[in-house]
Motif scaffolding. Structure first.
Motif, mmCIF file in Angstrom:
data_model
loop_
_atom_site.group_PDB
_atom_site.id
_atom_site.type_symbol
_atom_site.label_atom_id
_atom_site.label_comp_id
_atom_site.label_asym_id
_atom_site.label_seq_id
_atom_site.Cartn_x
_atom_site.Cartn_y
_atom_site.Cartn_z
ATOM 1 N N ALA A 106 0.812 -1.215 0.000
ATOM 2 C CA ALA A 106 0.000 0.000 0.000
ATOM 3 C C ALA A 106 0.845 1.263 0.000
ATOM 4 C CB ALA A 106 -0.929 0.002 1.217
ATOM 5 N N ASN A 107 2.081 1.174 0.436
ATOM 6 C CA ASN A 107 2.931 2.362 0.547
ATOM 7 C C ASN A 107 3.841 2.560 -0.665
ATOM 8 O OD1 ASN A 107 1.990 2.910 3.210
ATOM 9 N ND2 ASN A 107 3.343 1.300 3.996
ATOM 10 N N GLY A 108 3.827 1.620 -1.587
ATOM 11 C CA GLY A 108 4.698 1.694 -2.754
ATOM 12 C C GLY A 108 3.995 2.281 -3.960
ATOM 13 N N THR A 109 4.701 2.248 -5.078
ATOM 14 C CA THR A 109 4.174 2.814 -6.321
ATOM 15 C C THR A 109 3.759 1.734 -7.317
ATOM 16 O OG1 THR A 109 6.429 2.971 -7.200
ATOM 17 C CG2 THR A 109 5.538 4.919 -6.085
ATOM 18 N N PHE A 110 3.696 0.496 -6.854
ATOM 19 C CA PHE A 110 3.334 -0.602 -7.755
ATOM 20 C C PHE A 110 1.958 -0.382 -8.382
ATOM 21 C CE2 PHE A 110 1.182 -4.725 -8.310
ATOM 22 C CZ PHE A 110 2.002 -5.287 -9.285
ATOM 23 N N VAL A 111 1.029 0.180 -7.596
ATOM 24 C CA VAL A 111 -0.335 0.344 -8.106
ATOM 25 C C VAL A 111 -0.401 1.302 -9.292
ATOM 26 C CG1 VAL A 111 -1.453 -0.248 -5.924
ATOM 27 C CG2 VAL A 111 -0.812 2.133 -6.380
ATOM 28 N N ARG A 112 0.624 2.120 -9.473
ATOM 29 C CA ARG A 112 0.609 3.061 -10.583
ATOM 30 C C ARG A 112 0.628 2.348 -11.927
ATOM 31 N NH1 ARG A 112 3.933 6.664 -12.145
ATOM 32 N NH2 ARG A 112 2.241 7.979 -12.909
ATOM 33 N N ILE A 113 1.165 1.116 -11.948
ATOM 34 C CA ILE A 113 1.204 0.369 -13.212
ATOM 35 C C ILE A 113 -0.203 0.204 -13.775
ATOM 36 C CG2 ILE A 113 1.780 -1.845 -14.297
ATOM 37 C CD1 ILE A 113 4.033 -2.140 -12.248
ATOM 38 N N GLY A 114 -1.153 -0.097 -12.920
ATOM 39 C CA GLY A 114 -2.525 -0.304 -13.382
ATOM 40 C C GLY A 114 -3.414 0.906 -13.252
ATOM 41 N N GLN A 115 -3.105 1.799 -12.302
ATOM 42 C CA GLN A 115 -4.001 2.917 -12.007
ATOM 43 C C GLN A 115 -3.490 4.272 -12.485
ATOM 44 O OE1 GLN A 115 -4.981 2.877 -7.806
ATOM 45 N NE2 GLN A 115 -5.185 0.642 -7.778
ATOM 46 N N GLY A 116 -2.192 4.348 -12.803
ATOM 47 C CA GLY A 116 -1.616 5.631 -13.172
ATOM 48 C C GLY A 116 -1.751 5.963 -14.640
ATOM 49 N N ASP A 117 -1.356 7.188 -14.974
ATOM 50 C CA ASP A 117 -1.390 7.677 -16.355
ATOM 51 C C ASP A 117 -0.015 8.191 -16.749
ATOM 52 O OD1 ASP A 117 -4.108 7.174 -16.416
ATOM 53 O OD2 ASP A 117 -4.659 9.234 -15.939
ATOM 54 N N TRP A 118 0.294 8.099 -18.021
ATOM 55 C CA TRP A 118 1.450 8.768 -18.609
ATOM 56 C C TRP A 118 0.937 9.750 -19.647
ATOM 57 C CZ3 TRP A 118 4.750 3.749 -19.515
ATOM 58 C CH2 TRP A 118 5.479 3.471 -18.350
ATOM 59 N N TRP A 119 1.220 11.043 -19.435
ATOM 60 C CA TRP A 119 0.768 12.086 -20.364
ATOM 61 C C TRP A 119 -0.741 12.005 -20.628
ATOM 62 C CZ3 TRP A 119 4.741 8.665 -22.238
ATOM 63 C CH2 TRP A 119 6.026 9.087 -21.903
ATOM 64 N N GLY A 120 -1.477 11.673 -19.576
ATOM 65 C CA GLY A 120 -2.927 11.614 -19.684
ATOM 66 C C GLY A 120 -3.471 10.319 -20.249
ATOM 67 N N VAL A 121 -2.585 9.380 -20.594
ATOM 68 C CA VAL A 121 -3.010 8.086 -21.148
ATOM 69 C C VAL A 121 -2.780 7.012 -20.092
ATOM 70 C CG1 VAL A 121 -2.673 6.397 -23.007
ATOM 71 C CG2 VAL A 121 -2.352 8.849 -23.458
ATOM 72 N N PRO A 122 -3.765 6.139 -19.830
ATOM 73 C CA PRO A 122 -3.568 5.075 -18.836
ATOM 74 C C PRO A 122 -2.332 4.243 -19.137
ATOM 75 C CG PRO A 122 -5.878 5.192 -19.493
ATOM 76 C CD PRO A 122 -5.125 6.104 -20.412
ATOM 77 N N ILE A 123 -1.545 3.964 -18.111
ATOM 78 C CA ILE A 123 -0.315 3.195 -18.294
ATOM 79 C C ILE A 123 -0.582 1.818 -18.924
ATOM 80 C CG2 ILE A 123 1.566 2.037 -17.052
ATOM 81 C CD1 ILE A 123 1.678 4.439 -15.197
ATOM 82 N N PRO A 124 -1.660 1.092 -18.532
ATOM 83 C CA PRO A 124 -1.920 -0.181 -19.215
ATOM 84 C C PRO A 124 -2.102 -0.033 -20.722
ATOM 85 C CG PRO A 124 -3.197 -0.049 -17.198
ATOM 86 C CD PRO A 124 -2.601 1.307 -17.407
ATOM 87 N N VAL A 125 -2.686 1.092 -21.149
ATOM 88 C CA VAL A 125 -2.878 1.336 -22.579
ATOM 89 C C VAL A 125 -1.534 1.588 -23.259
ATOM 90 C CG1 VAL A 125 -3.956 2.850 -24.290
ATOM 91 C CG2 VAL A 125 -5.207 2.220 -22.208
ATOM 92 N N VAL A 126 -0.659 2.349 -22.592
ATOM 93 C CA VAL A 126 0.672 2.607 -23.147
ATOM 94 C C VAL A 126 1.447 1.297 -23.303
ATOM 95 C CG1 VAL A 126 2.869 3.775 -22.770
ATOM 96 C CG2 VAL A 126 0.740 4.935 -22.168
ATOM 97 N N LEU A 127 1.398 0.447 -22.265
ATOM 98 C CA LEU A 127 2.090 -0.840 -22.325
ATOM 99 C C LEU A 127 1.531 -1.719 -23.447
ATOM 100 C CD1 LEU A 127 2.349 -1.664 -18.495
ATOM 101 C CD2 LEU A 127 4.186 -0.899 -20.018
ATOM 102 N N THR A 128 0.210 -1.730 -23.567
ATOM 103 C CA THR A 128 -0.431 -2.544 -24.602
ATOM 104 C C THR A 128 -0.078 -2.045 -25.991
ATOM 105 O OG1 THR A 128 -2.279 -3.031 -23.110
ATOM 106 C CG2 THR A 128 -2.641 -3.421 -25.451
ATOM 107 N N LEU A 129 -0.060 -0.732 -26.160
ATOM 108 C CA LEU A 129 0.299 -0.163 -27.462
ATOM 109 C C LEU A 129 1.736 -0.532 -27.831
ATOM 110 C CD1 LEU A 129 -0.369 1.622 -29.880
ATOM 111 C CD2 LEU A 129 0.340 3.610 -28.534
ATOM 112 N N ALA A 130 2.645 -0.469 -26.850
ATOM 113 C CA ALA A 130 4.042 -0.837 -27.109
ATOM 114 C C ALA A 130 4.151 -2.306 -27.509
ATOM 115 C CB ALA A 130 4.891 -0.551 -25.872
#
Length: 325
Positions: free
Chosen positions: A151-175
């Motif tokens: 709960a104190n780490g940044t792991f959740v950002r992989i699924g819940q965060g955004d890069w430049w306004g785009v969800p990180i899962p979408v960025v990973l999938t596009l790559a």
């Protein structure tokens, strides 16, 4: 020059004839945009692709397997197992959680490939075994309960965060999609995979290393299922040993709806993404329809709709294949 005009006019028709899923997707988006307020809102679009990124990743891996004439029934269980491994490793940082899930998936894919290529076990049987085994490992490692991520780490950002306004899962999938697209369309490996699905004996005579290619496609499938599991854990804040049930069928449905032949030899990652998007959008539309209060379609009927839709697509695909022959 005039002699080439009929062929030039026929090309768009041939292209559109092979893009039934894309046409259906465009029509469905147009219908939903006109009927439902908020359908094209940034929130709905972002939420839709953030959640469906997991299925797209699994379907991309499944496409590589199916074009060789194989099948991978283990991907749902592998995703569940990977989510547990990622959650257990998340206290050591987001990279540790990511690697734990991806490596776990890759190892199962490697096991599938070895059993299929070296022991010559049919893909259906081999991946059915790892389907059960991976689920068992997930339940043992998690003690049959959800495993909370750090709960104190940044792991959740992989699924819940955004890069430049785009969800990180979408960025990973596009790559992953871009790498996979080039791999399937523009490399010897991709040509080998398609040739094996079309005619394995002929591919072997052409000098393709059939065993190695088959091994690699299952490693790809397992790796992407592992990445989907990482996104699952980070998106929901816990490793989910009971999740992933039926994901393999969703992936296969997306691949088939996109036009990839179940018998192998023909496939497109672009069409796979379109197929997964179309299937996901159908249920997104049903949720909006439920919200109007005019009809109410529960999850069980949604499964019936998914099954009927897939059956219709397979029948149409089979009829088209017979006509080409």
């Amino acid at each position: 020059m005039a002699l080439n005009m009929p062929a030039a006019r026929a090309f768009p028709l041939r292209f559109l004839g092979g893009q039934g899923a894309l046409i259906a997707l465009v029509l469905l988006v147009g219908f939903a945009a006109l009927r439902y307020d908020g359908f094209l809102s940034a929130y709905n679009i972002s939420s839709f692709f953030r959640y469906n990124a997991m299925f797209m990743l699994i379907a991309i891996g499944m496409t590589f397997v199916i074009v060789t004439g194989g099948i991978d029934l283990s991907v749902g269980s592998v995703a569940a197992m990977a989510s547990v491994m990622a959650a257990l490793a998340s206290p050591f940082g987001p990279l540790a959680g990511l690697l734990a899930g991806v490596v776990a998936g890759a190892l199962v894919g490697l096991l599938n490939g070895i059993v299929i290529t070296r022991l010559r076990v049919e893909p259906f049987i081999a991946t059915l075994g790892t389907f059960l085994g991976a689920r068992g490992v997930a339940q043992l490692a998690s003690n049959q309960s959800a495993v909370s991520v750090d709960a104190n780490g940044t792991f959740v950002r992989i699924g819940q965060g955004d890069w430049w306004g785009v969800p990180i899962p979408v960025v990973l999938t596009l790559a992953v999609f871009l790498v996979g697209f080039v791999l399937l369309r523009s490399t010897r490996f991709g040509r080998s995979a398609l040739s094996i699905g079309d005619n394995e004996d002929a591919a072997r005579l052409m000098g393709f290393n059939v065993g190695r290619v088959k091994l690699l496609v299952y490693v790809i499938s397992g790796t992407l299922a592992g990445l989907a599991g990482v996104i699952l854990a980070s998106q929901f804040g816990a490793g989910q040993p009971t999740e992933g049930v039926g994901w393999e069928l969703t992936a296969i449905a997306g691949v088939v709806v996109g036009g990839t032949l179940l018998t192998g030899g023909r496939g497109s990652l672009f069409n796979t993404v379109v197929g997964v998007t179309l299937l996901g959008l159908i249920f997104n539309v049903l949720n909006f329809e439920n919200g109007k209060g005019i009809i109410s379609i529960d999850v069980f009927w949604q499964n019936v709709i998914r099954g009927v839709f897939l059956l219709v697509v397979v029948v149409v695909q089979s009829s088209a294949s017979r006509r080409r022959v």
